[in-house]
Design an enzyme around this catalytic site. Structure first.
Site, short mmCIF file in Angstrom:
data_model
loop_
_atom_site.label_atom_id
_atom_site.label_comp_id
_atom_site.label_asym_id
_atom_site.label_seq_id
_atom_site.Cartn_x
_atom_site.Cartn_y
_atom_site.Cartn_z
N ASP A 228 27.98 26.27 26.65
CA ASP A 228 28.80 25.73 25.10
C ASP A 228 30.14 25.67 25.79
O ASP A 228 31.06 26.49 26.28
CB ASP A 228 28.87 26.59 24.42
CG ASP A 228 29.70 26.36 23.09
OD1 ASP A 228 30.29 25.15 23.23
OD2 ASP A 228 29.37 26.71 21.91
N LYS A 267 37.95 21.57 18.92
CA LYS A 267 38.87 22.31 19.60
C LYS A 267 39.74 21.61 20.39
O LYS A 267 40.97 21.75 20.41
CB LYS A 267 38.23 23.49 20.33
CG LYS A 267 37.17 24.24 19.72
CD LYS A 267 37.71 24.84 18.41
CE LYS A 267 36.29 25.60 17.71
NZ LYS A 267 36.86 26.56 16.58
#
Lengths: 457, 513
Positions: A228, A267
């Site tokens: 990830d 993000k």
């Protein structure tokens, strides 16, 4: 009456990770309206670079979709529900991902599956790679949301790979083997390993050595590796970020089919509301299955269109990436220095939107109950919502994840001042505000203490 | 670095991924593939396949586009809307934007003529109607449990409701003899069949207005259904995705209205799936809704919505649009009007060719009756006819078997995803096809008859010669009376008309010798 999933609490939302948010929601800090409210430091959001995107939008009015080179694309967008995704967006995303890795690797757009955020990407990969009852190994501490994303509806299990502060929570070969043995004892079939790189909550990047260990491990066991890399654009210091994509490219053994990358723009670009996630894999069978599953959470076409335009602008992406990192570093340093001033160390980190803060010396007792006690003081007494390490399945009490990129510099200052007062008062704080709040928190402390006894450490 | 073939890789995948529960091998999707490889375009590809297998509504996109132009503040990408950008881009709360939920509640109420009011707090977002169905299945049933669904039904339910959830769909068979209406007997029979097979039934899934029928459920049928689920204590999932696409005089009766009328029904069993993909023609924006009267389901579905939230950019735009009362009233009325006009044009066009459709008052399609063109009353014959329609007539329509229809020969034909000109091209192609089949049938009969007549003639001549020879023989043998003389008298004529005697190897012919 309802399904077992609906009836049980296996979604993981009773974790302290989410409880702190709820307390924040009830009493959110505002510099003028509510200056004594709780400051949210438990949410890993990047609010540092919106202005860059806004100014790009000001200069690019066509992204509304009503006009593109003079012709309207509105109709096409309104109707576009092809789960292969908008080609221009996938191309732009592939290039952006390469740019984040300084073009040391290239990504093929046809190996990308678009999903509704990384939340959906991780769940889809589980559905594709694991049957109910199969397990994935995940190094601790890990993002609390994985308990929901990987396990809840899929029926998969997580077996933690214990990492410890003695070596700065690095992944070791023995820790991997030990986790595997534990899975076998529980009669769980291990289907893969999932890592977050850069790490949430540690804020560190995996070293080349760790990456090689991981790839050797999955190769030998013939299992999958999910990396990830949602924070890949937040690496602001040394060492540099090394993606798993860089490591598998140079190997003799063919592991490409076993390695899958998860990404999202939540993000790096600070756009969590747009729900933009992606799976990247060279495994055609996985891509085929995952593409079909993405039907359950496709990205809105108007959002794909906007991002295709944004990410296709190479001037913008180049300047955004570097400026974003620069601002993250400033904020990171501000937090680290502020904590250091009051004698609170952090794990040395080079990425992420948070620090892994060491408050072991502030514990009354070196137990998870002690950690919860400290946490309650910090939430109620100091007015900071931080995430206790136990919610991230850390094996050692006393660590907390503290986010720094979702607030202004001034608010961070306020947070540091509050923390300073807390430490100077001997770690007592003002005590929880209101007996109702205290009762509620004591209830949850008891619940979580019981949970501590039951769960893996 | 090469990759292994899909089959070599499959042992590394989960059972769900390696299997074909995604349902994409259905004929429903085959036609789409043909369309994709040869799509009709009035100028660049006038001989291409016309897509009539996709239930999309293109008729009112101009109204929506106009609204967006006039309301730049609804978009976060414009000068007027840019100040919303940060808050919207940051908003990932799975409760959804409050203004969005309110807007949806209002719009859904309006689509029901204001006869139902929806509570915004019971609205949960999902990744389109697809996501709504799957989430409801996860919330209401465990793997191995079943939901009953009236046939014919939307093919992708098998994927949406069953694929990753492990829930099963069992058919409630409906028939053309009563226009495919759902009956109490059919419900009971389906339930009993499941029970006998030790399958736990958790609920009924139905679509109202129906896809593919285009019909709406009448009050009695809805009451029968509600009584049934209440008696059995099972759930009712109503997919009302076409609720804003009811175009005839008859108003749409939502199950929600009956709940308000009859307090004896247990509301906690009732759940609605909705989406803006059909009524607003915005499938690309992925706006799905779950509305449940059951708080446990709302809570669980909301948590699950994390896996398919609506983009906040889209929520923001649509909350402005759907809160604009003037616009939504005008839109709904105009949408109905245009759908009605298109439906009328299309069905009357078909009627001229002698093609009937199931009478319908809603939806983006008609349920076309082509049973007269089937060579046999079988699914195979239907699929053969369907291939002819795709390959020769160049129309992608959806065969009834892909909707699990009990009777072969029915086809779903979508009419709202094209402009008038294309519709007329489609009608012409259907008309030409209908004429051609009629001609071929007539020609075939003529040709066959000529062959038959020639063979009969040849045989008659042959027999005549033989009879003459025999009679000559008889003159020399008065004692013999051969059976074939009887045949010669009049019997032969009868037998000659029988198909058996067309073959010189027929036992009747041999025996007569």
């Amino acid at each position: 009456m309802v399904s077992s999933k609906a009836a049980r609490n296996s979604h993981g939302q009773d974790s302290s990770y989410f409880l702190g948010w709820q307390e924040y929601e009830k009493n959110p800090y505002h510099p003028t309206n509510n200056p004594s409210g709780i400051i949210q430091m438990g949410l890993a959001e990047n609010q540092l670079s919106f202005d860059q995107i806004e100014s790009w939008l000001e200069s690019n009015p066509d992204v509304l979709g009503l006009k593109h080179d003079g012709a309207s694309v509105f109709r096409e967008l309104a109707l576009f529900q092809d789960y292969h995704g908008l080609p221009t967006f996938k191309n732009a995303l592939a290039e952006f991902m390469a740019e984040l890795r300084e073009n040391k690797v290239q990504f093929d757009p046809s190996n990308i599956v678009l999903t509704a955020g990384a939340t959906s990407a991780n769940e889809i990969l589980m559905f594709c790679l694991a049957d109910p009852g199969d397990a994935f190994l995940v190094p601790t501490p890990y993002y609390p949301g994985f308990d929901r994303d990987l396990k809840w509806r899929t029926g998969a299990e997580i077996v933690p790979i214990h990492c410890s502060s003695s070596n700065n929570f690095k992944i070791t070969k023995s820790a991997l083997e030990e986790a595997c043995k534990r899975a076998q004892k529980k009669k769980l079939r291990v289907k893969g390993v999932l890592v977050t790189n850069p790490s949430n909550p540690l804020g560190t990047t995996l070293t080349r050595h760790e990456l090689e260990i991981l790839v050797d491990f999955i190769c030998a066991k013939r299992i999958h590796l999910i990396s990830d890399e949602i924070y890949s654009g937040t690496c602001f210091g040394i060492p540099e970020f090394i993606s798993i994509a860089e490591v598998i490219g140079g190997r003799i053994d063919d592991v490409e089919d076993q390695v899958h990358i998860v990404y999202s723009l939540s993000k790096d670009l600070g756009l969590p509301g747009f729900r933009i996630g992606a799976i990247y894999s060279s495994n055609k069978a996985v891509i085929s299955a995952a593409t079909k599953m993405s039907s359950f959470g496709l990205i809105s076409s108007q959002t794909q269109y906007l991002l295709a335009m944004l990410l296709s602008d190479k001037h913008f992406t180049a300047s955004y990436i570097s400026e974003n990192k620069r601002r993250i570093k400033i904020r990171h340093d501000q937090l680290v220095e502020g904590l250091a001033d009051v004698g609170i160390p952090c794990l040395e980190s080079n990425a992420g939107l948070f620090c892994w803060v060491d408050m072991r010396h502030l514990l009354d007792k070196n137990t998870f109950t002690g950690e919860m006690e400290l946490w309650k003081k910090i939430v109620y007494g100091v007015g900071l919502n931080v995430s206790p390490g136990s919610s991230c399945h850390c094996t050692e009490p006393g660590w907390f994840r503290v986010c720094f990129a979702n607030m202004s510099t001034e608010t961070l200052d306020v947070a540091m001042q509050r923390l300073a007062s807390f430490v100077e008062s001997g770690g007592q704080g003002e005590g929880p505000k209101g007996s109702r709040g205290l009762k509620r928190l004591m209830y949850w402390v008891r619940q979580l203490s019981l949970a501590d006894d039951r769960t893996e450490r | 670095m090469g990759y292994q073939s899909v089959s070599e890789n499959s042992h590394l995948l989960s059972r769900i991924a390696a299997g074909d529960g995604h349902g994409e091998n259905s004929s429903y999707f085959d036609g789409w593939k043909d369309y994709d490889s040869n799509p009709f375009h009035p100028v660049s590809n006038p001989g291409g396949v016309i897509q009539m297998g996709l239930a999309e509504n293109l008729l009112c996109l101009d109204l929506i586009k106009e609204w967006i132009k006039e309301h730049p503040e609804a978009s976060i990408c414009t000068e007027e809307g840019l100040n919303y950008f940060e808050a919207v881009a940051n908003f990932q709360d799975y409760h959804g934007l409050p203004s969005f939920r309110q807007a949806l509640a209002r719009f859904m109420g309006k689509a029901r003529g204001g006869r139902v009011s929806f509570n915004p707090d019971s609205i949960v977002m999902s990744g389109g109607g697809t996501g709504a169905q799957e989430t409801l299945a996860f919330c209401l049933a465990d793997p191995g449990d079943a939901f009953l669904v009236p046939t014919p039904y939307y093919p992708a339910f098998d994927r949406d409701f069953c694929w990753r959830t492990g829930v099963r769909l069992l058919p409630i068979n409906c028939f053309s003899s009563n226009n495919f209406k759902l009956t109490k007997a059919a419900l009971e029979s389906a339930y009993e069949t499941a029970r006998k097979n030790n399958i736990r039934v958790k609920g009924v899934l139905m679509t109202n207005p129906s896809n593919p029928l285009g019909t709406t459920m009448d009050r009695d049928t809805l009451k029968t259904l509600l009584t049934f689920v209440n008696q059995k204590r099972i759930h009712l999932v109503c997919d009302e995705v076409f609720s804003g696409s009811v175009f005839n005089q008859a108003d749409f009766l939502s199950v929600c209205e009956l709940l308000d009328e009859e307090p004896s029904y247990d509301k906690s069993l009732i759940h609605i799936a909705y989406s803006l993909s059909k009524d607003l023609g915005l499938p690309g924006f992925r706006v799905g809704v779950i509305y449940s009267y059951n708080d446990t389901v709302v809570k669980c579905a909301r948590r699950m919505s994390s896996f398919g939230l609506v983009s906040s950019q889209t929520q923001h735009l649509l909350s402005h649009m759907l809160n604009d009362d003037d616009f939504t009233s005008k839109y709904l009325a105009e949408n109905k009007r245009r759908l009605h006009t298109r439906h009328e044009e299309f069905t009357s066009g078909l009627e001229k060719f002698g093609i009937k459709c199931l009478p319908s008052t809603a939806g983006l399609f008609i349920w076309m009756d082509l049973r007269q063109f089937l060579k046999e009353n079988t699914e195979n014959a239907e699929l053969k006819l369907w291939r002819v329609i795709i390959d020769d007539v160049k129309l992608n329509i959806s065969p009834g078997s892909s909707f699990r229809c009990t009777e072969p020969g029915w086809f779903r034909v979508c009419f709202a995803n094209m402009d008038d000109a294309t519709m007329h091209v489609a009608l012409k192609r259907i008309g030409d096809f209908a004429d051609k089949v009629k001609d071929e049938t007539t020609q075939l009969d003529d040709a066959t008859m000529h062959v038959a007549l020639k063979r009969i003639g040849d045989f008659a001549d042959k027999v005549k010669d033989e009879t003459t020879q025999l009679q000559q023989k008889k003159r020399f043998n008065k004692k013999l009376r051969l059976s074939f003389c009887r045949i010669n008298d009049g019997g032969i004529t009868q037998h000659l008309m029988s198909p058996h005697l067309q073959s010189p190897r027929s036992p009747l012919v041999k025996a007569s010798h």
